[in-house]
Design an enzyme around this catalytic site. Structure first.
Site, PDB file in Angstrom:
ATOM      1  N   SER A  28      24.675 -34.524 -70.059  1.00 54.43           N
ATOM      2  CA  SER A  28      24.151 -35.685 -69.344  1.00 54.43           C
ATOM      3  C   SER A  28      25.280 -36.624 -68.930  1.00 54.43           C
ATOM      4  O   SER A  28      25.988 -37.178 -69.778  1.00 54.43           O
ATOM      5  CB  SER A  28      23.155 -36.439 -70.233  1.00 54.43           C
ATOM      6  OG  SER A  28      22.904 -37.723 -69.684  1.00 54.43           O
ATOM      7  N   ARG A  54      27.468 -47.178 -60.106  1.00 51.70           N
ATOM      8  CA  ARG A  54      28.761 -47.363 -60.795  1.00 51.70           C
ATOM      9  C   ARG A  54      29.614 -48.419 -60.091  1.00 51.70           C
ATOM     10  O   ARG A  54      30.329 -49.187 -60.732  1.00 51.70           O
ATOM     11  CB  ARG A  54      29.487 -46.017 -60.880  1.00 51.70           C
ATOM     12  CG  ARG A  54      28.819 -45.082 -61.912  1.00 51.70           C
ATOM     13  CD  ARG A  54      29.183 -43.631 -61.639  1.00 51.70           C
ATOM     14  NE  ARG A  54      28.728 -42.713 -62.687  1.00 51.70           N
ATOM     15  CZ  ARG A  54      27.485 -42.240 -62.798  1.00 51.70           C
ATOM     16  NH1 ARG A  54      26.533 -42.607 -61.950  1.00 51.70           N
ATOM     17  NH2 ARG A  54      27.183 -41.386 -63.775  1.00 51.70           N
ATOM     18  N   GLN A  65      24.757 -39.399 -67.618  1.00 46.81           N
ATOM     19  CA  GLN A  65      24.327 -40.756 -67.965  1.00 46.81           C
ATOM     20  C   GLN A  65      24.767 -41.109 -69.382  1.00 46.81           C
ATOM     21  O   GLN A  65      25.250 -42.215 -69.630  1.00 46.81           O
ATOM     22  CB  GLN A  65      22.811 -40.879 -67.827  1.00 46.81           C
ATOM     23  CG  GLN A  65      22.364 -40.782 -66.376  1.00 46.81           C
ATOM     24  CD  GLN A  65      20.861 -40.834 -66.203  1.00 46.81           C
ATOM     25  OE1 GLN A  65      20.116 -40.839 -67.179  1.00 46.81           O
ATOM     26  NE2 GLN A  65      20.414 -40.859 -64.963  1.00 46.81           N
ATOM     27  N   LYS A  80      23.564 -42.318 -54.821  1.00 48.93           N
ATOM     28  CA  LYS A  80      22.932 -43.195 -55.810  1.00 48.93           C
ATOM     29  C   LYS A  80      23.834 -43.371 -57.034  1.00 48.93           C
ATOM     30  O   LYS A  80      24.031 -44.496 -57.508  1.00 48.93           O
ATOM     31  CB  LYS A  80      21.568 -42.587 -56.201  1.00 48.93           C
ATOM     32  CG  LYS A  80      20.752 -43.420 -57.152  1.00 48.93           C
ATOM     33  CD  LYS A  80      19.267 -43.169 -56.990  1.00 48.93           C
ATOM     34  CE  LYS A  80      18.835 -41.790 -57.466  1.00 48.93           C
ATOM     35  NZ  LYS A  80      18.905 -41.645 -58.931  1.00 48.93           N
ATOM     36  N   SER A  81      24.386 -42.279 -57.531  1.00 46.04           N
ATOM     37  CA  SER A  81      25.235 -42.360 -58.730  1.00 46.04           C
ATOM     38  C   SER A  81      26.449 -43.239 -58.472  1.00 46.04           C
ATOM     39  O   SER A  81      26.822 -44.087 -59.292  1.00 46.04           O
ATOM     40  CB  SER A  81      25.719 -40.957 -59.113  1.00 46.04           C
ATOM     41  OG  SER A  81      24.635 -40.159 -59.490  1.00 46.04           O
ATOM     42  N   ARG A 119       9.569 -32.625 -64.321  1.00 41.64           N
ATOM     43  CA  ARG A 119       9.745 -31.980 -63.006  1.00 41.64           C
ATOM     44  C   ARG A 119       9.385 -30.499 -63.012  1.00 41.64           C
ATOM     45  O   ARG A 119       8.917 -29.980 -61.999  1.00 41.64           O
ATOM     46  CB  ARG A 119      11.203 -32.116 -62.541  1.00 41.64           C
ATOM     47  CG  ARG A 119      11.438 -33.409 -61.870  1.00 41.64           C
ATOM     48  CD  ARG A 119      12.727 -33.458 -61.079  1.00 41.64           C
ATOM     49  NE  ARG A 119      12.817 -34.803 -60.535  1.00 41.64           N
ATOM     50  CZ  ARG A 119      13.929 -35.487 -60.334  1.00 41.64           C
ATOM     51  NH1 ARG A 119      15.088 -34.941 -60.633  1.00 41.64           N
ATOM     52  NH2 ARG A 119      13.884 -36.698 -59.835  1.00 41.64           N
ATOM     53  N   ARG A 165      11.827 -37.242 -55.887  1.00 41.57           N
ATOM     54  CA  ARG A 165      12.312 -35.936 -55.431  1.00 41.57           C
ATOM     55  C   ARG A 165      11.179 -34.909 -55.339  1.00 41.57           C
ATOM     56  O   ARG A 165      11.220 -34.007 -54.500  1.00 41.57           O
ATOM     57  CB  ARG A 165      13.445 -35.434 -56.328  1.00 41.57           C
ATOM     58  CG  ARG A 165      14.636 -36.391 -56.303  1.00 41.57           C
ATOM     59  CD  ARG A 165      15.923 -35.761 -56.768  1.00 41.57           C
ATOM     60  NE  ARG A 165      16.876 -36.790 -57.132  1.00 41.57           N
ATOM     61  CZ  ARG A 165      17.586 -37.529 -56.276  1.00 41.57           C
ATOM     62  NH1 ARG A 165      17.479 -37.319 -54.981  1.00 41.57           N
ATOM     63  NH2 ARG A 165      18.416 -38.456 -56.709  1.00 41.57           N
ATOM     64  N   LYS A 175      13.027 -35.956 -66.607  1.00 44.11           N
ATOM     65  CA  LYS A 175      13.481 -36.703 -65.422  1.00 44.11           C
ATOM     66  C   LYS A 175      12.398 -37.720 -65.039  1.00 44.11           C
ATOM     67  O   LYS A 175      11.567 -38.074 -65.853  1.00 44.11           O
ATOM     68  CB  LYS A 175      13.800 -35.723 -64.288  1.00 44.11           C
ATOM     69  CG  LYS A 175      15.023 -34.867 -64.572  1.00 44.11           C
ATOM     70  CD  LYS A 175      16.270 -35.712 -64.678  1.00 44.11           C
ATOM     71  CE  LYS A 175      17.487 -34.891 -65.056  1.00 44.11           C
ATOM     72  NZ  LYS A 175      18.657 -35.732 -65.344  1.00 44.11           N
ATOM     73  N   ASP A 220      19.439 -32.443 -60.029  1.00 39.62           N
ATOM     74  CA  ASP A 220      18.405 -33.155 -59.265  1.00 39.62           C
ATOM     75  C   ASP A 220      17.846 -32.324 -58.106  1.00 39.62           C
ATOM     76  O   ASP A 220      16.952 -32.781 -57.393  1.00 39.62           O
ATOM     77  CB  ASP A 220      18.975 -34.465 -58.706  1.00 39.62           C
ATOM     78  CG  ASP A 220      19.277 -35.461 -59.814  1.00 39.62           C
ATOM     79  OD1 ASP A 220      18.624 -35.378 -60.881  1.00 39.62           O
ATOM     80  OD2 ASP A 220      20.177 -36.309 -59.628  1.00 39.62           O
TER      81      ASP A 220
HETATM   82  C1  S3P Z   1      22.931 -39.215 -62.936  1.00 41.50           C
HETATM   83  C2  S3P Z   1      22.933 -38.167 -63.814  1.00 41.50           C
HETATM   84  C3  S3P Z   1      21.835 -37.200 -63.910  1.00 41.50           C
HETATM   85  C4  S3P Z   1      20.914 -37.231 -62.699  1.00 41.50           C
HETATM   86  C5  S3P Z   1      20.593 -38.620 -62.251  1.00 41.50           C
HETATM   87  C6  S3P Z   1      21.849 -39.399 -61.936  1.00 41.50           C
HETATM   88  C7  S3P Z   1      24.068 -40.150 -62.959  1.00 41.50           C
HETATM   89  O1  S3P Z   1      21.074 -37.502 -65.060  1.00 41.50           O
HETATM   90  O2  S3P Z   1      19.719 -36.536 -62.958  1.00 41.50           O
HETATM   91  O3  S3P Z   1      19.773 -38.599 -61.089  1.00 41.50           O
HETATM   92  O4  S3P Z   1      24.226 -40.942 -62.003  1.00 41.50           O
HETATM   93  O5  S3P Z   1      24.829 -40.120 -63.934  1.00 41.50           O
HETATM   94  P1  S3P Z   1      21.535 -36.926 -66.508  1.00 41.50           P
HETATM   95  O6  S3P Z   1      22.918 -37.311 -66.676  1.00 41.50           O
HETATM   96  O7  S3P Z   1      20.643 -37.587 -67.518  1.00 41.50           O
HETATM   97  O8  S3P Z   1      21.304 -35.456 -66.431  1.00 41.50           O
END
Ligand code: S3P
Length: 443
Positions: free
Chosen positions: A168, A27, A170, A22-23, A352, A396, A348, A321
């Site tokens: 994080s 991107r 993100q 997914k990540s 969670r 999840r 999350k 996760d």
């Molecule tokens: C992700 C970063 C994680 C993760 C999310 C995907 C990403 O979040 O929990 O499912 O793709 O950068 P955080 O960076 O907020 O911890």
């Protein structure tokens, strides 16, 4: 609402692959849209979260199509070629989509309105708005920095140096994406390393990214602004966070053996597998290789007798996760498993920590939560199961408790499995193909 029930399975066996990471998928769509030329993506996750990101990038001007053989083609608009979206961008359940795209928008001279589903509208956005305001963007959000929000990108964005107050990926990625369209160098300092897919993929598209490690373990990531991003081909690895569900279910069901092919094994994502091995799991990575700048392997898992362990807080960013499914494994282990440093789990797709505790208690598992620590008392025997789990719009949580039901003494019901499609489309059919007994609850 799609209620599902998971009954006791005998054993799981087979070879499988799980949907794309997914990540990496988010991107690839974002950077492909900012590059010049056509990027081709193989193995993109076609889950709802990622499809929302594709829709957002289309609304911002990119041309994104799916070919008949399942590849995705992106004709990028080039850096600073984004168009102002004519309507609200809806990110559904996806924190990654909204936060990364907020970062990208912060350095573009346009206004966009962003929203999401009930889960996403509860989640904190101030953590990205704050650094993006330093870049020069204006963010107007609901109370507490929540969606819906408006972002007005900076006409003359500034490069910033930002130390992450929370670990994080993100937030890190949002700042780096903002830095793409700013002059000079943008830096992020992360005291605890988080997943580095953005750094790897930025380089793959031709950006200059320098990474320095400080003696205290902090990393400083520096991006040179306004690069020429050139279209690139990407092969998306299987998502290790999705592979975790069949892997843990196979560990728990005596006689099981599964091989999950082509799973991403980026060391910043493999904390769960490390922890399971410490618990005694018979789990091996074979055929290790590199695909699209990411390490990949086939994962072989055999049923194992597990023991409780201490999971240190420092490991949390590398398995953030995976706590719901680790908690399930811990419920079957002999002895106490203590997981430290879980504060981020509260923000999350659901709270969670609360959802795991409530669900486990409903399945006859003894546990205690103290601050950001979760302790689970395993007896070494299957828990009673039989609970009706509130999944709280969290994919999840839903998948973890369906895995618990496969090996518990009585079936487990999950009130809503509809969010599973955000990250793992085809989960039920794939698990049932291995021997699981997941079915819709009769109305
Ligand atoms: C992700 C970063 C994680 C993760 C999310 C995907 C990403 O979040 O929990 O499912 O793709 O950068 P955080 O960076 O907020 O911890």
């Amino acid at each position: 609402m799609t209620p599902l029930t998971s009954g006791t399975a005998t054993r799981l066996s087979g070879r499988l692959s799980v949907p794309g990471d997914k990540s990496v998928s988010h991107r690839a769509l974002i950077l492909g849209s900012l590059a010049i030329g056509r990027s081709r993506i193989r193995g993109l996750l076609e889950g709802e979260d990622v499809l929302r990101t594709a829709a957002a990038m289309r609304a911002l001007g990119a041309t994104i199509t799916r070919t008949e053989d399942g590849d995705w083609h992106i004709d990028g608009v080039g850096l600073s070629g984004l168009a102002e979206p004519a309507d609200v961008l809806d990110f559904g359940n996806s924190g990654t989509g909204v936060r990364l795209i907020m970062g990208m928008l912060a350095s573009h001279d346009l206004t966009a309105f962003l929203t999401g589903d009930a889960s996403l509208r509860r989640r904190p956005m101030a953590r990205v708005a704050l650094p993006l305001e330093r870049v020069g963007a204006r963010v107007m959000a609901r109370n507490g920095g929540r969606l819906p929000l408006a972002i007005i990108g900076a006409a003359s964005p500034l490069p910033i140096a930002y130390r992450l107050p929370v670990p994080s990926a993100q937030v890190k990625s949002a700042v780096l994406l903002a830095g793409l369209n700013a002059p000079g160098e943008t830096s992020v300092i992360e005291p605890q390393p988080t997943r580095d897919h953005s750094e790897r993929m930025l380089r793959h598209f031709g950006a200059e990214v320098a990474i320095e490690e400080a003696p205290d373990g902090a990393r400083r990531i520096t991006l040179k602004g306004q690069p020429e991003l050139a279209a690139a081909d990407i092969s998306v690895p299987g998502d290790p966070s999705s592979a975790a569900f069949p892997a843990v279910a196979a560990l728990l069901l005596p006689g099981s053996e599964v091989v999950i092919e082509g799973v991403g094994v980026n060391p910043l994502r493999t904390g769960l597998y490390e922890t399971l091995r410490e618990m005694g799991a018979d789990l091996a990575f074979a055929n290790e290789r590199v695909a699209g700048g990411e390490p990949v392997a086939d994962l072989r898992v055999r049923a194992s007798v597990l023991s409780g362990v201490e999971v240190p807080a420092e490991r949390a960013p590398r398995m953030i996760d995976e706590y719901p499914v680790l908690a399930v494994a811990a419920a079957f282990a002999r002895g106490r498993t203590v997981m430290h440093g879980l504060a981020e789990l509260r923000v999350k797709e659901s709270d969670r920590l609360g959802a795991i505790a409530q669900g486990l208690a409903g399945c006859g598992v003894r546990l205690a939560v103290a601050g950001d620590t979760l302790a689970i008392e395993g007896t070494g025997a299957p828990p009673s199961g039989g609970g009706r789990i509130a999944a709280k719009l969290d994919h999840r949580v839903a998948m973890a408790f369906l895995a618990l039901g496969m090996a518990a003494r009585a079936p487990v019901e999950v009130d809503d499995g509809s969010t599973i499609a955000t990250s793992f489309p085809g989960f039920v059919a794939l698990m049932n193909g291995l021997g699981a007994q997941i079915a819709p609850v009769a109305p």
